[in-house]
Design a protein around this motif. Structure first.
Motif, PDB file in Angstrom:
ATOM      1  N   THR A  31     -77.642  31.326 -24.960  1.00 57.02           N
ATOM      2  CA  THR A  31     -77.691  33.003 -25.101  1.00 57.02           C
ATOM      3  C   THR A  31     -78.687  33.155 -26.108  1.00 57.02           C
ATOM      4  O   THR A  31     -79.287  32.188 -26.665  1.00 57.02           O
ATOM      5  CB  THR A  31     -76.168  33.411 -25.553  1.00 57.02           C
ATOM      6  N   LEU A  32     -79.045  34.520 -25.986  1.00 52.53           N
ATOM      7  CA  LEU A  32     -80.094  35.052 -26.984  1.00 52.53           C
ATOM      8  C   LEU A  32     -79.538  34.675 -28.334  1.00 52.53           C
ATOM      9  O   LEU A  32     -78.414  34.912 -28.597  1.00 52.53           O
ATOM     10  CB  LEU A  32     -80.354  36.540 -26.861  1.00 52.53           C
ATOM     11  N   ALA A  33     -80.531  34.268 -29.433  1.00 48.87           N
ATOM     12  CA  ALA A  33     -80.015  34.231 -30.677  1.00 48.87           C
ATOM     13  C   ALA A  33     -79.756  35.649 -31.435  1.00 48.87           C
ATOM     14  O   ALA A  33     -78.916  35.805 -32.450  1.00 48.87           O
ATOM     15  CB  ALA A  33     -81.059  33.410 -31.458  1.00 48.87           C
ATOM     16  N   ARG A  34     -80.473  36.486 -31.118  1.00 51.78           N
ATOM     17  CA  ARG A  34     -80.226  38.148 -31.457  1.00 51.78           C
ATOM     18  C   ARG A  34     -80.375  39.071 -30.256  1.00 51.78           C
ATOM     19  O   ARG A  34     -80.824  38.488 -29.139  1.00 51.78           O
ATOM     20  CB  ARG A  34     -81.533  38.379 -32.226  1.00 51.78           C
ATOM     21  N   PRO A  35     -79.976  40.140 -30.474  1.00 53.99           N
ATOM     22  CA  PRO A  35     -80.085  41.205 -29.381  1.00 53.99           C
ATOM     23  C   PRO A  35     -81.492  41.317 -28.912  1.00 53.99           C
ATOM     24  O   PRO A  35     -82.423  41.113 -29.616  1.00 53.99           O
ATOM     25  CB  PRO A  35     -79.648  42.503 -30.074  1.00 53.99           C
ATOM     26  N   ALA A  36     -81.852  41.649 -27.604  1.00 54.75           N
ATOM     27  CA  ALA A  36     -83.156  41.705 -26.968  1.00 54.75           C
ATOM     28  C   ALA A  36     -83.752  42.669 -27.903  1.00 54.75           C
ATOM     29  O   ALA A  36     -85.092  42.580 -27.918  1.00 54.75           O
ATOM     30  CB  ALA A  36     -82.969  42.159 -25.450  1.00 54.75           C
ATOM     31  N   ALA A  37     -83.162  43.800 -28.397  1.00 58.96           N
ATOM     32  CA  ALA A  37     -84.103  44.724 -29.133  1.00 58.96           C
ATOM     33  C   ALA A  37     -84.666  44.182 -30.390  1.00 58.96           C
ATOM     34  O   ALA A  37     -85.532  44.794 -30.858  1.00 58.96           O
ATOM     35  CB  ALA A  37     -83.095  45.939 -29.427  1.00 58.96           C
TER      36      ALA A  37
END
Length: 151
Positions: free
Chosen positions: A66-72
């Motif tokens: 999963t992403l470590a942070r939000p895509a933004a």
């Protein structure tokens, strides 16, 4: 020519797929199927993205990525750094670079400013921005033909 590698382009596709999955975990196989990339390629990219801190991996039967942070909160500059290394359009623009001719060069400072401007522009574009569906921009060739036809 300033151009990112095909592998970096694929890495952006992998990140966009993880972003589309929200906060859920995705396996390498799921990402490969969704992006139509070869599983070994996806595996290699995910390893690099985990190492760079852009993706988090969870081991085990229920594991995945999963992403470590939000895509933004992930910039295009970070993606390029993770997959290509720090951007430098000339040797003197790199953080570790040094040119034997630097003390004689009349254009090095200008290239460094250009490099810095490109870097700042990449920092303003997020993964969320990159994954939005938009109409493609016309190519330079298309614009040149259009201009020639108008004459």
């Amino acid at each position: 020519m300033l151009r990112m590698s095909k592998l970096t382009d694929y890495g952006t596709m992998v990140l966009a797929q993880l972003a589309a999955n929200g906060h859920g975990l995705s396996t390498t196989g799921q990402v490969a199927d969704a992006t139509h990339l070869a599983q070994p390629t996806v595996s290699k990219l995910l390893k690099s993205l985990v190492h760079a801190g852009l993706v988090v991996s969870t081991r085990g039967v229920q594991g995945g990525y999963t992403l470590a942070r939000p895509a933004a909160a992930i910039s295009a500059a970070e993606i390029l750094d993770a997959l290509e290394g720090p951007m430098a359009i000339t040797e003197c623009s790199s953080s570790r670079g040094g040119c034997d001719l630097e003390s004689y060069c009349r254009v090095g400072t200008a290239w460094q400013r250009i490099n810095h401007s490109i870097r700042r522009a990449l920092e303003t574009v997020s993964l969320a921005d990159l994954q939005q569906q938009r109409e493609p921009l016309p190519t330079l060739r298309h614009e040149l033909r259009k201009a020639a036809a108008a004459r």
